[in-house]
Design a protein around this motif. Structure first.
Motif, PDB file in Angstrom:
ATOM      1  N   ARG A   1       0.846  -1.183   0.000  1.00  0.00           N
ATOM      2  CA  ARG A   1       0.000   0.000   0.000  1.00  0.00           C
ATOM      3  C   ARG A   1       0.886   1.240   0.000  1.00  0.00           C
ATOM      4  O   ARG A   1       0.955   1.984   0.965  1.00  0.00           O
ATOM      5  CB  ARG A   1      -0.894  -0.054   1.246  1.00  0.00           C
ATOM      6  N   ASP A   2       1.614   1.451  -1.081  1.00  0.00           N
ATOM      7  CA  ASP A   2       2.517   2.594  -1.189  1.00  0.00           C
ATOM      8  C   ASP A   2       1.925   3.630  -2.133  1.00  0.00           C
ATOM      9  O   ASP A   2       0.779   3.539  -2.556  1.00  0.00           O
ATOM     10  CB  ASP A   2       3.921   2.148  -1.638  1.00  0.00           C
ATOM     11  N   LEU A   3       2.765   4.620  -2.447  1.00  0.00           N
ATOM     12  CA  LEU A   3       2.271   5.727  -3.267  1.00  0.00           C
ATOM     13  C   LEU A   3       1.875   5.297  -4.663  1.00  0.00           C
ATOM     14  O   LEU A   3       1.151   6.024  -5.345  1.00  0.00           O
ATOM     15  CB  LEU A   3       3.349   6.815  -3.349  1.00  0.00           C
ATOM     16  N   GLU A   4       2.323   4.092  -5.117  1.00  0.00           N
ATOM     17  CA  GLU A   4       1.961   3.642  -6.458  1.00  0.00           C
ATOM     18  C   GLU A   4       0.471   3.363  -6.566  1.00  0.00           C
ATOM     19  O   GLU A   4      -0.091   3.323  -7.654  1.00  0.00           O
ATOM     20  CB  GLU A   4       2.751   2.386  -6.809  1.00  0.00           C
ATOM     21  N   SER A   5      -0.185   3.172  -5.436  1.00  0.00           N
ATOM     22  CA  SER A   5      -1.612   2.854  -5.468  1.00  0.00           C
ATOM     23  C   SER A   5      -2.451   4.024  -5.964  1.00  0.00           C
ATOM     24  O   SER A   5      -3.627   3.851  -6.267  1.00  0.00           O
ATOM     25  CB  SER A   5      -2.084   2.449  -4.063  1.00  0.00           C
ATOM     26  N   VAL A   6      -1.872   5.212  -6.066  1.00  0.00           N
ATOM     27  CA  VAL A   6      -2.653   6.322  -6.610  1.00  0.00           C
ATOM     28  C   VAL A   6      -2.995   6.083  -8.073  1.00  0.00           C
ATOM     29  O   VAL A   6      -3.919   6.679  -8.609  1.00  0.00           O
ATOM     30  CB  VAL A   6      -1.885   7.655  -6.469  1.00  0.00           C
ATOM     31  N   TYR A   7      -2.229   5.211  -8.722  1.00  0.00           N
ATOM     32  CA  TYR A   7      -2.510   4.909 -10.121  1.00  0.00           C
ATOM     33  C   TYR A   7      -3.707   3.977 -10.260  1.00  0.00           C
ATOM     34  O   TYR A   7      -4.308   3.905 -11.319  1.00  0.00           O
ATOM     35  CB  TYR A   7      -1.303   4.238 -10.778  1.00  0.00           C
ATOM     36  N   ILE A   8      -4.009   3.196  -9.233  1.00  0.00           N
ATOM     37  CA  ILE A   8      -5.020   2.155  -9.342  1.00  0.00           C
ATOM     38  C   ILE A   8      -6.202   2.510  -8.450  1.00  0.00           C
ATOM     39  O   ILE A   8      -6.095   2.477  -7.227  1.00  0.00           O
ATOM     40  CB  ILE A   8      -4.448   0.780  -8.923  1.00  0.00           C
ATOM     41  N   PRO A   9      -7.339   2.861  -8.997  1.00  0.00           N
ATOM     42  CA  PRO A   9      -8.496   3.208  -8.179  1.00  0.00           C
ATOM     43  C   PRO A   9      -8.916   2.024  -7.312  1.00  0.00           C
ATOM     44  O   PRO A   9      -8.824   0.871  -7.713  1.00  0.00           O
ATOM     45  CB  PRO A   9      -9.579   3.523  -9.233  1.00  0.00           C
ATOM     46  N   LYS A  10      -9.396   2.321  -6.108  1.00  0.00           N
ATOM     47  CA  LYS A  10      -9.844   1.273  -5.198  1.00  0.00           C
ATOM     48  C   LYS A  10     -11.284   0.915  -5.534  1.00  0.00           C
ATOM     49  O   LYS A  10     -12.220   1.547  -5.053  1.00  0.00           O
ATOM     50  CB  LYS A  10      -9.725   1.751  -3.746  1.00  0.00           C
ATOM     51  N   MET A  11     -11.422  -0.101  -6.379  1.00  0.00           N
ATOM     52  CA  MET A  11     -12.750  -0.477  -6.822  1.00  0.00           C
ATOM     53  C   MET A  11     -12.894  -1.993  -6.718  1.00  0.00           C
ATOM     54  O   MET A  11     -11.927  -2.733  -6.752  1.00  0.00           O
ATOM     55  CB  MET A  11     -12.979  -0.039  -8.265  1.00  0.00           C
ATOM     56  N   LEU A  12     -14.102  -2.416  -6.548  1.00  0.00           N
ATOM     57  CA  LEU A  12     -14.422  -3.832  -6.543  1.00  0.00           C
ATOM     58  C   LEU A  12     -15.470  -4.081  -7.613  1.00  0.00           C
ATOM     59  O   LEU A  12     -16.419  -3.327  -7.750  1.00  0.00           O
ATOM     60  CB  LEU A  12     -14.940  -4.285  -5.182  1.00  0.00           C
ATOM     61  N   GLY A  13     -15.329  -5.133  -8.364  1.00  0.00           N
ATOM     62  CA  GLY A  13     -16.303  -5.475  -9.380  1.00  0.00           C
ATOM     63  C   GLY A  13     -15.879  -6.744 -10.072  1.00  0.00           C
ATOM     64  O   GLY A  13     -14.697  -7.042 -10.195  1.00  0.00           O
ATOM     65  N   LYS A  14     -16.844  -7.505 -10.509  1.00  0.00           N
ATOM     66  CA  LYS A  14     -16.553  -8.778 -11.129  1.00  0.00           C
ATOM     67  C   LYS A  14     -15.876  -8.576 -12.470  1.00  0.00           C
ATOM     68  O   LYS A  14     -16.316  -7.790 -13.298  1.00  0.00           O
ATOM     69  CB  LYS A  14     -17.844  -9.566 -11.314  1.00  0.00           C
ATOM     70  N   GLY A  15     -14.798  -9.261 -12.686  1.00  0.00           N
ATOM     71  CA  GLY A  15     -14.121  -9.281 -13.967  1.00  0.00           C
ATOM     72  C   GLY A  15     -13.514 -10.652 -14.171  1.00  0.00           C
ATOM     73  O   GLY A  15     -13.316 -11.414 -13.222  1.00  0.00           O
ATOM     74  N   GLN A  16     -13.223 -10.983 -15.420  1.00  0.00           N
ATOM     75  CA  GLN A  16     -12.680 -12.296 -15.736  1.00  0.00           C
ATOM     76  C   GLN A  16     -11.561 -12.150 -16.750  1.00  0.00           C
ATOM     77  O   GLN A  16     -11.689 -11.434 -17.739  1.00  0.00           O
ATOM     78  CB  GLN A  16     -13.779 -13.217 -16.276  1.00  0.00           C
ATOM     79  N   PHE A  17     -10.453 -12.841 -16.477  1.00  0.00           N
ATOM     80  CA  PHE A  17      -9.300 -12.849 -17.359  1.00  0.00           C
ATOM     81  C   PHE A  17      -9.112 -14.246 -17.930  1.00  0.00           C
ATOM     82  O   PHE A  17      -9.038 -15.228 -17.188  1.00  0.00           O
ATOM     83  CB  PHE A  17      -8.042 -12.435 -16.593  1.00  0.00           C
TER      84      PHE A  17
END
Length: 770
Positions: free
Chosen positions: A415-431
């Motif tokens: 949980r460092d400053l790089e997390s500003v790039y990745i929004p904190k969201m939850l949602g179903k996705g599939q890879f």
């Protein structure tokens, strides 16, 4: 002016310093060093135009801005003769040489270490020494360019400046490359490394500067053709501003990529997991897998209320399609044209912003649309990687569900400053993943085009953050995909005793017991013989439909009482194999499994050539377990029967490939006609507007396609020379449930009485053997 003292030739002049220019010189050096490290961070190989551009740019930023600009702005902070008209001017020739010298030295230094993932200590030391030498060399060559003063240096300051330059350079580059090798660095950690590297440059400069004495060379010297201090400051400031602008652009682009990656956490995505010969996975310089959206608008109910999973017919189709890429090469352009020519399907096409209102057409055959979207996504991903479609690899037999862990759940350093790039969201996705083992030449080619190869344990946390899943799950998935891509898991030649154990699935249908490390192979024990004779087959036929316990008793008795030594030995082999299989299954319920004496011919690894396919002989024990029965053996696991069936249909060299290819041509042969239509309307700005009429063209309904399209597709198919004949043999597993009507299978099936459920199940396994 009152108070001024005139100095003659060879007289030392007093020196003072401007604090503002000292701070400015350090900031300029920091900008150059930070840009250099950012470029080195993106370098992936020693070869390729992409990497040569990064190497030259990094050397220019470090040598031209971090060192050269810092030096001349720092010299502008040096005030001689109390600020009178005796300030420093420079020779153009020496100034140009001092600019090129550090760039050349740094290019040599960065060439060897800039693409090294391991970053061995001696590489770091050598690069640090060369970097320190570049800093010192530029400083003293730049001092030689002073036209109106002669400089003298104090030896302790010279030695101290060199030590500071080398030591700080080794420290900064060691921190940077070690973090880069383990993929633990982020932008702010690179800034720390750049700060240390700028300290090396500035520390060396000012240590040498305070030990420098200036003597007037020529009071009446002609200054034409020389650069004044103000002019050099203007040049250096311009270069520094360009460096800062470049960093800002890189930051914006990186943020956009991470945001795009974060959005894909809630979408249906196709990604490529390519591994080199040492097992490292291919990623971008940002630590992301190459990926492509399959659909722009993923709605659960578009799959006819069935959850999209590895047992869904659409996934099974994609699983088989990835083993037959060659058949799609000429169909995919027509598929793309078809998707974009109809307003309903166009809303699902990735990157199209139209009509995404969350409602699906109830008449839409989305399974057919998905097949086209999957193939188009695979082709676009191949184009992005500059690879032919046939080299995109095989679809991994599992789906990763993303968005299961929010940013708030991350612990510690994650949980460092790089997390500003990745929004904190939850949602179903599939890879979905295509996996492939690369040769050394292929890995080098991809590295030259800008892709990196990272150790799985190092890159797993970065990938887990981007997919918002637990890091340990990501690492396990990477390990499994690496094993999956290594070699085709097949049985060995010989004679085997297998277990076909079905378990009712809590979701739907049946699960089958398979090997944990090879889920396409049933649990088996190999007999110490390479073939069976007809006499041995006739002997085994006596045990047909016997339970396991009865088979063991009879074989033990026969092995001790029978007079024929060959038959006695065979009985002993069978007895040992049954005991070994029972130990492998490790389930009390397996004692009720029934033996089938029907010989099964199973695809196996060929003994003649590497990667070939042969056939081995197998006999089976069959059982259908109750709902409460579960395997406890760590060597075994359960896999959906539908997926296991598909895995039996993709062995190399079997007739099922021809069967599948013919089915594809029957379903999507009309796409060849779309390619013809597209050529008729070339030059149109909008594909959908260039189609004569989109009415009557419904996705997944070939019967609704216009007569012209149908006839052209038929002509395309009839003119094709198919490599297969008119007789198709299926390679599949079928399970038929019949209420209290025991029967014998025509092939290798056997009837199993299920006392608990009150039904009889018949299982058949066809392997395409005439």
């Amino acid at each position: 002016m009152a108070g001024e003292v005139e100095f003659g030739l060879n007289d030392f002049v007093p020196v003072s310093y401007s604090a503002g220019f000292i701070v400015l010189s350090y900031l300029v050096s920091l900008a150059g060093c930070a840009t250099c490290l950012e470029l080195l961070h993106r370098r992936t190989s020693r070869f390729g135009l992409y990497n040569w551009y990064l190497l030259i740019s990094a050397a220019v930023c470090m040598g031209g801005i971090g060192i050269w600009c810092m030096h001349f702005i720092g010299n502008r902070a040096t005030i001689l003769h109390h600020g009178a008209n005796y300030q420093i001017s420079y020779s153009s020739a020496f100034t140009a040489v001092s600019f090129l010298l550090p760039i050349v030295v740094l290019m040599i230094a960065f060439y060897f270490i800039g693409a090294s993932e391991r970053a061995e200590l001696w590489y770091i030391v050598l690069t640090g020494v060369l970097t320190g030498a570049a800093v010192c060399g530029m400083h003293y060559v730049g001092q030689l360019g002073i036209a109106n003063y002669t400089c003298s240096y104090k030896l302790p300051n010279v030695i101290g400046a060199a030590v500071i330059a080398v030591a700080a350079s080794i420290t900064a580059l060691g921190v940077f490359f070690r973090m880069r090798a383990s993929w633990t660095n982020s932008w702010w950690k690179r800034v720390i490394s750049a700060t240390i590297l700028a300290i090396a440059v500035s520390g060396m400069h000012w240590t040498a500067a305070v030990g420098t004495l200036y003597r007037v060379k020529n009071v009446f010297q002609d200054t034409s053709g020389q650069l004044s201090s103000s002019q050099t400051v203007i040049v250096c400031t311009t270069l520094s501003c360009a460096s800062c602008a470049f960093l800002i652009v890189l930051a914006v682009l990186t943020k956009r990529r991470h945001k795009k990656s974060a959005n894909r956490v809630r979408q249906l995505v196709l990604a490529s997991a390519f591994f080199d010969s040492s097992g490292r996975v291919m990623v971008s310089p940002e630590g992301l897998l190459p990926s492509q959206k399959i659909t722009n608008q993923y709605i659960d109910r578009t799959f006819a209320d069935d959850e999209f999973s590895k047992t869904h017919p659409a996934f099974i189709w994609a699983f088989r399609a990835s083993r037959n890429w060659a058949i799609f090469r000429k169909l995919i352009p027509g598929m793309k044209y078809h998707l974009l020519s109809d307003a309903t399907t166009k809303a699902f096409y990735p990157g199209n912003s139209g009509a995404a209102d969350g409602r699906a057409d109830i008449d839409l055959d989305f399974e057919s649309v998905f097949k086209e979207l999957f193939c188009v996504a695979a082709q676009e991903l191949a184009d992005r990687l500059h690879q032919p479609l046939e080299k995109m690899g095989e679809l991994y037999d599992d789906i990763i569900i993303t968005g299961t862990q929010s940013g708030a759940q991350k612990q510690g350093l994650e949980r460092d400053l790089e997390s500003v790039y990745i929004p904190k969201m939850l949602g179903k996705g599939q890879f979905l993943f295509t996996v492939r083992q690369l040769s050394k030449e292929e890995a080098a080619q991809l590295s030259a085009t800008g892709w990196s190869f990272a150790a799985r344990q190092n890159i797993a946390p970065t990938l887990a953050r981007s997919m918002q899943i637990p890091p340990e799950d990501m690492l396990i998935s990477l390990e499994n995909m690496r094993d999956y891509s290594d070699t085709q898991k097949m049985m060995e030649p010989g004679v085997h005793l297998i277990c076909f154990s079905l378990h009712p699935s809590v979701r739907k249908g049946f699960d089958v017991l398979v090997c944990e490390e090879a889920p396409n192979i049933l649990p088996h024990v190999t007999l110490p013989i390479m073939s069976v004779s007809q006499r041995q087959i006739d002997f085994l036929s006596r045990m047909d439909d016997w339970p396991l316990t009865l088979c063991l008793r009879w074989l033990k008795q026969t092995s001790t009482e029978h007079a024929d030594p060959e038959l006695k030995a065979f009985c002993q082999h069978m007895y040992n194999a049954i005991v070994g299989l029972a130990d492998l299954i490790d389930s009390p319920a397996f004692g009720g499994a029934k033996f089938s004496a029907r010989r099964i011919m199973i695809p196996c690894r060929s003994t003649g050539q590497a990667g070939g396919t042969g056939k081995c002989t197998a006999f089976s024990f069959r059982i259908i377990n109750g709902l409460q029965s579960r395997t406890t053996s760590p060597q075994l696991c359960l896999t959906p029967l539908r997926l296991f069936t598909a895995q039996q249909q993709v062995y190399p060299g079997i007739v099922d490939h021809a069967n599948f290819q013919q089915t594809v041509l029957e379903e999507f042969g009309y796409c060849a006609a779309y390619q013809t239509l597209k050529s008729r309307y070339t030059g149109s700005a909008n594909i959908s507007s260039s189609v004569p009429s989109s009415q009557g063209i419904r996705p997944g309904r070939r019967s609704d396609i216009s007569k012209t399209t149908t006839s052209e597709a038929d002509d395309s198919r009839s003119s094709r020379n198919l490599p297969w004949g008119s007789i198709m043999v299926s390679n599949q597993v079928t399970v038929d449930i019949v209420e209290r009507q025991p029967s014998h299978s025509d092939d290798i099936g056997a009837a199993f009485e299920m006392q608990q459920l009150g039904v009889t199940a018949e299982a058949s396994w066809h392997h395409g053997i005439c």
